[in-house]
Design an enzyme around this catalytic site. Structure first.
Site, mmCIF file in Angstrom:
data_model
loop_
_atom_site.group_PDB
_atom_site.id
_atom_site.type_symbol
_atom_site.label_atom_id
_atom_site.label_comp_id
_atom_site.label_asym_id
_atom_site.label_seq_id
_atom_site.Cartn_x
_atom_site.Cartn_y
_atom_site.Cartn_z
ATOM 1 N N GLU A 110 0.825 -1.205 0.000
ATOM 2 C CA GLU A 110 0.000 0.000 0.000
ATOM 3 C C GLU A 110 0.862 1.259 0.000
ATOM 4 O OE1 GLU A 110 -4.062 -1.521 2.170
ATOM 5 O OE2 GLU A 110 -2.389 -0.996 3.457
ATOM 6 N N CYS A 150 3.391 8.564 0.687
ATOM 7 C CA CYS A 150 3.982 7.652 1.670
ATOM 8 C C CYS A 150 4.105 6.285 0.992
ATOM 9 C CB CYS A 150 3.081 7.570 2.905
ATOM 10 S SG CYS A 150 3.628 6.356 4.120
ATOM 11 N N CYS A 202 6.509 -6.880 7.162
ATOM 12 C CA CYS A 202 7.656 -6.366 7.913
ATOM 13 C C CYS A 202 8.009 -7.365 9.003
ATOM 14 C CB CYS A 202 7.334 -5.010 8.533
ATOM 15 S SG CYS A 202 8.740 -4.283 9.412
ATOM 16 N N CYS A 257 6.538 -4.357 15.404
ATOM 17 C CA CYS A 257 6.210 -3.320 16.390
ATOM 18 C C CYS A 257 4.767 -3.568 16.861
ATOM 19 C CB CYS A 257 6.342 -1.930 15.780
ATOM 20 S SG CYS A 257 8.019 -1.591 15.203
ATOM 21 N N CYS A 292 1.588 -1.819 15.196
ATOM 22 C CA CYS A 292 1.589 -1.643 13.742
ATOM 23 C C CYS A 292 0.936 -2.824 13.024
ATOM 24 C CB CYS A 292 3.023 -1.469 13.262
ATOM 25 S SG CYS A 292 3.170 -1.418 11.467
ATOM 26 N N CYS A 295 -0.824 6.204 10.007
ATOM 27 C CA CYS A 295 0.440 5.596 10.414
ATOM 28 C C CYS A 295 0.148 4.329 11.208
ATOM 29 C CB CYS A 295 1.227 6.562 11.292
ATOM 30 S SG CYS A 295 1.639 8.078 10.440
HETATM 31 S S1 SF4 Z 1 6.221 0.360 12.478
HETATM 32 FE FE1 SF4 Z 1 5.432 -1.430 11.311
HETATM 33 S S2 SF4 Z 1 6.346 -1.278 9.273
HETATM 34 FE FE2 SF4 Z 1 7.527 0.098 10.646
HETATM 35 S S3 SF4 Z 1 9.229 -1.173 11.390
HETATM 36 FE FE3 SF4 Z 1 7.589 -1.398 12.917
HETATM 37 S S4 SF4 Z 1 6.435 -3.236 12.249
HETATM 38 FE FE4 SF4 Z 1 7.708 -2.578 10.512
#
Ligand code: SF4
Length: 358
Positions: free
Chosen positions: A86, A114, A121, A125, A128, A341
């Site tokens: 995306e 963006c 990923c 995190c 996220c 975000c």
């Molecule tokens: S915020 Fe999301 S996309 Fe960014 S490094 Fe952490 S897990 Fe990965």
């Protein structure tokens, strides 16, 4: 076979072409976004046939667009192998009701895009949606550039900025990300001012060190989100690999080398990292002359977090203000289409798991 949207002029030496010829081909692929070579002037037909036979230039396939009430547009792309990523088109000034855009009066209306740097990923995190998907693969430079070109192609304003804050950790795909930024800022390519391109990392310290050494003009942003290492580790597992102390030293060294403040991103999580003590720890971590804190309200439901209360946020900002550390509150738009975000999930919002709170 290389994709022409991911080639700098020098790459055409592999096809026995010189730099000026490479610039013409870059302009056709990126500046004019021409998938075929018919409009390229000043190169012999034999050369164009050779380039056409040994490179490709098909555009990214847009799977879906979702426009939010505040003018943000989320694009879902399907890549050649079925991977979904995306990108978000961000209007500047912001068009959300109630947002004060007076600072932009009389200025050009534009877009910032963006972009994603990876499908999924690995960094997980806690707040996220992309991290909840796990890692699928790195994107190539042309797949990163292609996101911007597809958005730009149907935009009613110029695209003047890029932020590498979409899906993925840009510095775990370093070469492709830096190459994409170079193509997007190249005068024969995207012609976007390098200072308007921001690369955001969760804190891959060796890559930050390399980035500083290489002296790139693009702006550096680092996601911190907690100033206390143990608590940060619960939110951002990368802390266990690259400790905050090393990260802060790398940030300071980068700011000194570039003579530019590093943006330190801090996702405000209600009752998790929003107390005055958390703000003091944040202010004490940094040299106030070398960073600017970018505060972002948590979005979506990933991790089961909630936003800081108005009172908590105000007390947090008071501490930063007293410490004379510059900060800004970043508006994170597109909430109603999950474009904010931490909300990008490659169209798999139904698959995002809710992990336990840190
Ligand atoms: S915020 Fe999301 S996309 Fe960014 S490094 Fe952490 S897990 Fe990965």
């Amino acid at each position: 076979m290389m994709h022409r949207c991911g080639m700098l002029p020098d790459d055409y030496r592999a096809l026995d072409l010189d730099e000026p010829a490479g610039r013409k081909l870059l302009a056709a692929a990126v500046q004019r976004y021409q998938p075929d070579l018919a409009g390229v002037r000043g190169l012999r037909r034999e050369i164009l046939e050779r380039v056409a036979g040994r490179t490709r230039a098909e555009p990214l396939r847009i799977d879906r667009r979702d426009e939010a009430g505040d003018g943000f547009v989320k694009y879902l792309f399907e890549l050649h192998d079925g991977a979904k990523i995306e990108a978000v088109r961000i209007p500047v000034p912001c068009e959300a009701a109630g947002v004060d855009a007076s600072a932009y009066q009389g200025k050009e209306k534009k877009y910032v895009v963006c972009v994603s740097s990876q499908a999924g990923c690995a960094l997980a995190c806690a707040f996220c949606a992309t991290g909840a998907l796990g890692f699928e693969r790195n994107l190539s430079a042309d797949e990163i550039v292609g996101q911007v070109l597809a958005v730009r192609e149907e935009a009613d304003r110029p695209v003047r900025g890029i932020v590498f804050m979409g899906m993925g950790e840009p510095f775990l795909n370093y070469d492709a990300v830096v190459k994409a930024a170079r193509i997007l800022s190249h005068p024969s390519g995207g012609s976007i001012d390098g200072r308007a391109i921001t690369i955001s990392t969760a804190g891959v310290v060796p890559a930050i060190r390399r980035y500083t050494r290489e002296g790139h003009k693009f702006r550096l942003a680092v996601s911190l989100t907690h100033a206390v290492p143990d608590k940060r580790a619960a939110l951002m597992p990368i802390e266990r690999v690259h400790a905050s102390a090393d990260l802060v030293a790398a940030i300071h060294d980068h700011a000194r080398a570039r003579r530019q403040r590093v943006l330190v991103e801090y996702v405000l999580l209600g009752d998790v990292n929003d107390s005055p003590a958390d703000a003091r720890a944040l202010a004490e971590l940094f040299d106030a002359t070398l960073v600017k804190i970018d505060l972002i309200d948590v979005n979506g439901s990933t991790g089961g977090f909630h936003r800081a209360s108005r009172e908590a946020r105000s007390a947090f900002l008071d501490v930063l203000g007293s410490a004379r550390i510059p900060f800004a509150i970043r508006y994170s738009g597109g909430q109603d289409v999950a474009a904010g975000c931490g909300q990008l999930a490659g169209g798999k919002s139904g698959l995002v798991r809710l992990s336990s709170r840190a």
